[in-house]
Design an enzyme around this catalytic site. Structure first.
Site, PDB file in Angstrom:
ATOM      1  N   SER A  97       0.842  -1.099  -0.195  1.00 53.94           N
ATOM      2  CA  SER A  97      -0.103  -0.053  -0.129  1.00 53.94           C
ATOM      3  C   SER A  97       0.903   1.151   0.136  1.00 53.94           C
ATOM      4  O   SER A  97       1.978   1.169   0.699  1.00 53.94           O
ATOM      5  CB  SER A  97      -0.895   0.026   1.198  1.00 53.94           C
ATOM      6  OG  SER A  97      -1.752  -1.241   1.446  1.00 53.94           O
TER       7      SER A  97
HETATM    8  N1  SAH Z   1      -0.544  -3.932   3.841  1.00 48.57           N
HETATM    9  C1  SAH Z   1       0.016  -4.716   2.824  1.00 48.57           C
HETATM   10  C2  SAH Z   1      -1.330  -4.819   1.646  1.00 48.57           C
HETATM   11  C3  SAH Z   1      -0.925  -6.006   0.864  1.00 48.57           C
HETATM   12  S1  SAH Z   1      -2.126  -5.961  -0.437  1.00 48.57           S
HETATM   13  C4  SAH Z   1       1.061  -4.171   2.349  1.00 48.57           C
HETATM   14  O1  SAH Z   1       1.289  -3.161   2.276  1.00 48.57           O
HETATM   15  O2  SAH Z   1       1.809  -4.968   2.084  1.00 48.57           O
HETATM   16  C5  SAH Z   1      -3.497  -6.837   0.219  1.00 48.57           C
HETATM   17  C6  SAH Z   1      -3.243  -8.127   0.642  1.00 48.57           C
HETATM   18  O3  SAH Z   1      -4.448  -8.658   1.177  1.00 48.57           O
HETATM   19  C7  SAH Z   1      -2.869  -9.010  -0.231  1.00 48.57           C
HETATM   20  O4  SAH Z   1      -1.465  -9.636   0.157  1.00 48.57           O
HETATM   21  C8  SAH Z   1      -3.921 -10.393  -0.217  1.00 48.57           C
HETATM   22  O5  SAH Z   1      -3.250 -11.522  -0.748  1.00 48.57           O
HETATM   23  C9  SAH Z   1      -4.288 -10.158   1.126  1.00 48.57           C
HETATM   24  N2  SAH Z   1      -5.539 -10.595   1.091  1.00 48.57           N
HETATM   25  C10 SAH Z   1      -6.890 -10.318   0.138  1.00 48.57           C
HETATM   26  N3  SAH Z   1      -7.992 -10.862   0.490  1.00 48.57           N
HETATM   27  C11 SAH Z   1      -7.553 -11.656   1.799  1.00 48.57           C
HETATM   28  C12 SAH Z   1      -8.185 -12.494   2.484  1.00 48.57           C
HETATM   29  N4  SAH Z   1      -9.446 -12.918   2.446  1.00 48.57           N
HETATM   30  N5  SAH Z   1      -7.739 -12.971   3.613  1.00 48.57           N
HETATM   31  C13 SAH Z   1      -6.445 -12.494   4.062  1.00 48.57           C
HETATM   32  N6  SAH Z   1      -5.624 -11.852   3.218  1.00 48.57           N
HETATM   33  C14 SAH Z   1      -6.153 -11.340   1.978  1.00 48.57           C
END
Ligand code: SAH
Length: 219
Positions: free
Chosen positions: A69
């Protein structure tokens, strides 16, 4: 801190400070959030080839079609979560590379973080261990189920967008708890802050955002 963690040039402390000045200009006011973002290396959460861009205000790929993000969003969601006061137990859905987890963990008592993609879960664990941040519990699971054994939580931060509020997450909120979550389809999502009250849930509709979709199952 060793030089790899500390950074140099485009990944130096000065670059981090410039990022924080920019965040203030974008309206981030919580001094604790800004201080933690100034001292936490963000470049180590992305691939080496992208490290020189880690402090730009942009989302960057972390593999598996996912992104880290952008700094503004991390700061804003954290600030919104903390407005209600100090938090003890926070559930994070979507560990991703672990950067948001690192920021949160330095501001609350304990973070419970859930990621559905195994290699991301593993990598985040390794990096956060290297940073010696140890008030985090990790789980490889579909976050749509929350983390029932550890509930109730005082705060929930969701880093992927479902089309509606996940029922299990609402259930796992303590009375007075807040959840910050993007809601909607790709291209038109709204950040919401949900507060659990005696009579139900209050929903504040905040700014428009862009998140990857909240998916079910694990891989
Ligand atoms: N805060 C993180 C955001 C990554 S993007 C960063 O800055 O790296 C969002 C993440 O949510 C991804 O890694 C994706 O695999 C995860 N995600 C999406 N749906 C999900 C779910 N139902 N349960 C757990 N993780 C999920």
């Amino acid at each position: 801190m060793n030089t790899h963690l500390q950074g140099s040039g485009m990944t130096s402390q000065r670059t981090r400070e410039r990022m924080v000045t920019r965040l203030e200009g974008q309206g981030i006011k919580n001094k604790k959030v800004l201080a933690v973002m100034a001292k936490t290396p963000r470049h180590i959460f992305v691939d080496e080839a992208l490290q020189s861009r880690a402090y730009e205000d942009t989302a960057l790929p972390i593999g598996f079609n996912q992104t880290i993000s952008q700094p503004y969003i991390v700061a804003r969601m954290t600030e919104l979560l903390l407005e209600a006061g100090p938090l003890k137990r926070v559930l994070e859905i979507g560990t991703g590379c672990g950067y948001q987890t690192a920021i949160l963990a330095q501001l609350v008592e304990h973070v419970f973080t859930v990621e559905r993609i195994l290699p991301l879960h593993d990598k985040a664990k390794t990096i956060l261990r290297e940073l010696k941040i140890d008030n985090i519990s990790f789980r490889h699971q579909d976050g749509g189920w929350g983390w029932e054994l550890k509930a109730p939580f005082d705060g929930i931060l969701v880093a992927a967008a479902p089309t509606e509020l996940p029922a299990m997450l609402l259930e796992q909120m303590a009375l007075g708890a807040v959840m910050v979550i993007p809601i909607g389809k790709y291209g038109s999502q709204e950040l919401q802050r949900v507060t659990r009250t005696e009579d139900g849930y209050d929903v504040e509709e905040l700014e428009m955002v862009n998140f990857v979709p909240f998916l079910s199952g694990k891989e």
